[in-house]
Design a protein around this motif. Structure first.
Motif, short mmCIF file in Angstrom:
data_model
loop_
_atom_site.label_atom_id
_atom_site.label_comp_id
_atom_site.label_asym_id
_atom_site.label_seq_id
_atom_site.Cartn_x
_atom_site.Cartn_y
_atom_site.Cartn_z
N HIS A 51 -14.67 26.90 -8.26
CA HIS A 51 -13.45 26.43 -8.90
C HIS A 51 -12.39 26.12 -7.86
N LEU A 52 -11.32 25.53 -8.31
CA LEU A 52 -10.21 25.20 -7.41
C LEU A 52 -9.47 26.47 -6.99
N TYR A 72 -3.84 25.76 -19.51
CA TYR A 72 -4.05 24.33 -19.40
C TYR A 72 -5.54 24.00 -19.52
N TYR A 131 -7.93 20.82 -17.97
CA TYR A 131 -8.04 19.64 -17.14
C TYR A 131 -9.45 19.07 -17.26
N GLN A 138 -12.25 16.82 -15.10
CA GLN A 138 -12.61 16.24 -13.80
C GLN A 138 -13.77 15.28 -14.02
N PHE A 150 -11.91 22.06 -16.65
CA PHE A 150 -11.34 23.26 -16.03
C PHE A 150 -10.19 23.79 -16.87
N PHE A 192 -7.21 28.55 -11.55
CA PHE A 192 -8.23 27.80 -12.25
C PHE A 192 -9.46 28.64 -12.56
N GLY A 193 -10.10 28.29 -13.66
CA GLY A 193 -11.38 28.87 -14.01
C GLY A 193 -12.50 28.18 -13.26
N PRO A 194 -13.74 28.63 -13.45
CA PRO A 194 -14.88 28.09 -12.70
C PRO A 194 -15.37 26.74 -13.20
#
Lengths: 114, 115
Positions: free
Chosen positions: A43-44, B33, B35, B37, B90, B106-108
Motif C-alpha cells: 500500500h501507499l 476515503y 481512491y 487506481q 484503496f 492507506f489500506g493495502p
C-alpha cells in the motif's frame, strides 16, 4: 482545473546514483504537499510532507523534498539510491482548508539496478 | 496492529454482478476515503466521509455507493459491475484537522477484476 504533474514516468538508476523526481502543481493558493511511495505489491506509505515552515523537508529512508513556491514545485531527492528504493512514487497536493481531498500526480516508477 | 484494513484483497467477478469491498481503520480517525487506481497507476479520489457524513463525491457513477455504518468503517458497494471498473481500490483515513495531522493512511488495496 487543479492538477499535479510528475515529469518522469519511468526512471532507471544504478545503486548509489542520485535521484530527483519532479512534481509541479497548478493550484495557486495555500497547499499541503506530500510524497507517497508504493513498494511492489504494497500500500501507499508517506515519505514526507510539507505544511509550512522550512521549505526543505526531510522524510524517511533518506529522502528529502524542497518546496519552491514561485515554481509551484515540490521535487523529491535522495543523494544515493538503493535497490530497495525500487517502487512507485506519487506526489500529492491538498488545498489548505478544503475537505482533505488529495490530488495525486500520475506517479513515477523508479527502478534501481543492483 | 493493522491500521487500515480492506477485504477482500482480490476480487474477480463477472460483468453485471454486484460486489462490496469493506474497509476498517483502528486509528480513531474521523475521516475516511476511497481512491481508485487505474491500470496506469493513476490514483483518483472517489468519496470521503467525515464522521459518517459524505463530504466528497467526485462524479462517480451512482452504481458506486459508499456506506459508513460508523466512523471506523467505510464500505464500497458496486452495482452492475462493468469492465472499466477493474482497478485497485484503496481505502484511506486521516485524523481530525484539529489534531494538527492531516496525513492520510492507506489500506493495502483491493484488486478488482471484472471479466
Amino acid at each position: 482545473a487543479q492538477s499535479v504533474s510528475q515529469h518522469n514516468h519511468h526512471v532507471i538508476l544504478s545503486e548509489a546514483a542520485s535521484l530527483e523526481l519532479g512534481c509541479n502543481y497548478s493550484y495557486g493558493g495555500t497547499v499541503n504537499l506530500f510524497w507517497y511511495v508504493q513498494y511492489p505489491g504494497q500500500h501507499l506509505q508517506l515519505l514526507l510532507k510539507y505544511f509550512s515552515g522550512d521549505p526543505l523537508v526531510k522524510g524517511i529512508k533518506g529522502f528529502e523534498a524542497e518546496f519552491i513556491k514561485s515554481k509551484f514545485s515540490f521535487n523529491l531527492r535522495k543523494p544515493s539510491v538503493q535497490w530497495s528504493d525500487t517502487a512507485e512514487y506519487f506526489c500529492a497536493v491538498r488545498r489548505s482548508g478544503n475537505t482533505g481531498k488529495l490530488i495525486f500526480g500520475q506517479g513515477t516508477t523508479l527502478q534501481v539496478k543492483p | 496492529d493493522t491500521a487500515v484494513s480492506q477485504t477482500p484483497k482480490y476480487l474477480v467477478t463477472q460483468m453485471g454482478n454486484d460486489k462490496s469491498i469493506k474497509c476498517e481503520q483502528n486509528l480513531g480517525h474521523d475521516t475516511m476515503y476511497w481512491y481508485k487506481q487505474d491500470s496506469k497507476k493513476f490514483l483518483k479520489i472517489m468519496f470521503s466521509y467525515n464522521n459518517k457524513e459524505l463530504i466528497i463525491n467526485e462524479t462517480v457513477p451512482n452504481r458506486f455507493s459508499p456506506k459508513s455504518p460508523d466512523k471506523a468503517h467505510l464500505n464500497l458497494h458496486i452495482n452492475s459491475l462493468e469492465l472499466g471498473d477493474s482497478a485497485v481500490y484503496f481505502c484511506a483515513s486521516s485524523p481530525p484537522r484539529s489534531s494538527g495531522g492531516n496525513e492520510q493512511f492507506f489500506g493495502p488495496g483491493t484488486r478488482l477484476t471484472v471479466l
